[in-house]
Design an enzyme around this catalytic site. Sequence first.
Site, short mmCIF file in Angstrom:
data_model
loop_
_atom_site.label_atom_id
_atom_site.label_comp_id
_atom_site.label_asym_id
_atom_site.label_seq_id
_atom_site.Cartn_x
_atom_site.Cartn_y
_atom_site.Cartn_z
N ARG A 74 0.82 -1.22 0.00
CA ARG A 74 0.00 0.00 0.00
C ARG A 74 0.85 1.26 0.00
O ARG A 74 0.45 2.28 -0.56
CB ARG A 74 -0.94 0.00 1.21
CG ARG A 74 -2.01 -1.06 1.12
CD ARG A 74 -3.07 -0.88 2.20
NE ARG A 74 -2.51 -0.99 3.54
CZ ARG A 74 -3.19 -0.68 4.64
NH1 ARG A 74 -4.43 -0.25 4.57
NH2 ARG A 74 -2.63 -0.80 5.82
N LEU B 28 2.15 -0.18 -4.95
CA LEU B 28 1.00 0.30 -5.73
C LEU B 28 1.12 1.78 -6.08
O LEU B 28 0.83 2.17 -7.22
CB LEU B 28 -0.30 0.00 -4.99
CG LEU B 28 -0.67 -1.49 -4.96
CD1 LEU B 28 -1.81 -1.75 -3.99
CD2 LEU B 28 -1.02 -2.00 -6.35
N VAL C 166 -6.70 -4.69 -5.19
CA VAL C 166 -5.83 -5.49 -4.32
C VAL C 166 -5.38 -4.69 -3.09
O VAL C 166 -5.52 -3.47 -3.03
CB VAL C 166 -4.59 -6.01 -5.08
CG1 VAL C 166 -5.01 -6.88 -6.24
CG2 VAL C 166 -3.72 -4.85 -5.58
N GLU C 167 -4.82 -5.41 -2.11
CA GLU C 167 -4.34 -4.80 -0.86
C GLU C 167 -5.44 -4.02 -0.14
O GLU C 167 -5.19 -2.98 0.46
CB GLU C 167 -3.13 -3.88 -1.14
CG GLU C 167 -1.87 -4.60 -1.56
CD GLU C 167 -1.19 -5.33 -0.41
OE1 GLU C 167 -1.51 -5.03 0.76
OE2 GLU C 167 -0.35 -6.20 -0.68
N GLY C 168 -6.67 -4.52 -0.23
CA GLY C 168 -7.81 -3.81 0.35
C GLY C 168 -8.47 -2.96 -0.71
O GLY C 168 -7.88 -2.00 -1.21
#
Length: 368
Positions: free
Chosen positions: A2, A6, A124-126
């Site tokens: 995060r 990203l 992704v990643e939440g």
Amino acid sequence: GRGICLPATANASSKVSTFGIYNYIKHRRQFKLPLIKMEGVSNKFCNMVYNTWLIQSGVDLTNAILDSGEKPAVISAIMKQQTTDRAREVLNEAMDIHAGSAICLGDNNFLEKFYKSAPIGITVEGSNVLTKNLIIFGQGLNKSHPLIFPLLKNLMDNNDKDFSGNFKNMLIHVLKLYGSSTLGVLNPIPKSHSQLIDKQTLDFANLANFVSLKGGSLKSEQTVSSNMADLLSNLYLAHSVKYYNDKHDVSEILTKYCQKRIYDENCILINKVIDDLDIQWKILLFPLKLKQKLTGLLGFENDSKINKELLKEINNNPKIMNKIKENVFTEGTILEKLEKLNSLNGESYDELYNEVIQVGEYRMNLSS
């Protein structure tokens, strides 16, 4: 994921898109005009520069924070959600401008691979829906507020003595912030966009204290939580832009442009949040709502001219596009050909121009 990966991929796609489209619209002609002189196109390009600059500045500041040894969970959530969402906006504007060349597979389509990958960063990643509506402000309130977490810990530890002291400190904190934010609405009058952002940061802190009274209901009242997340994220990016320009000395005009757009957006968000609060808090916060309207009338620029001013600055100040091009690989690519158009003339220009406006043939490797 995060805080680093990203945001880095969002930065890459935005920089490539903005650099490529800038060179494309300077030369691609329709109706005997280069696209950059058409306001419908240039306004979209200004949005691309705006979001790309916020992403790039945010990445630079966040990396500096990480390099110093910090592990900022809330800032990582902000960067994940903001950079991937804004990168998708950049790509959508670029696709609109590049038009047919953007939707046909070929050697000259420099957007396609980024456009196909954009939804990955969003989910992704939440998922960004989760991150924006629940994590950024909800987690930020507990982790970043100077007094809420100590009070919560006192309750969990059944520590009456410390709770009384921290509760008293909380009341003092709330009253001081309320007075600083709402009283003396325009005294002193901000003299710069950076001062406006500083004052708006104070307003956000004041508003956060009132929103925190909702407690656990924020999990279901996600419109308020989402708007507060956008406020917090925008303020972080506004401060990032100032940090970036102080560090690299690129453009005061671009810095001011970004700060103005963020400030205007935040004025709307603050008023939305106040409208969603209970009536007693609406009355108490009415001076803050009035303040947003009044400071918006200070007239630092005429809104109808700021995109034209930004375009002029981009054309006259090569530092901006040089920074956007930084770390972008162009050798032997369509991006390099687009850039070379600037230094060519005559038959060489016409030949290269005709090549770069073509989509290019899509060649499938049948053997694979």
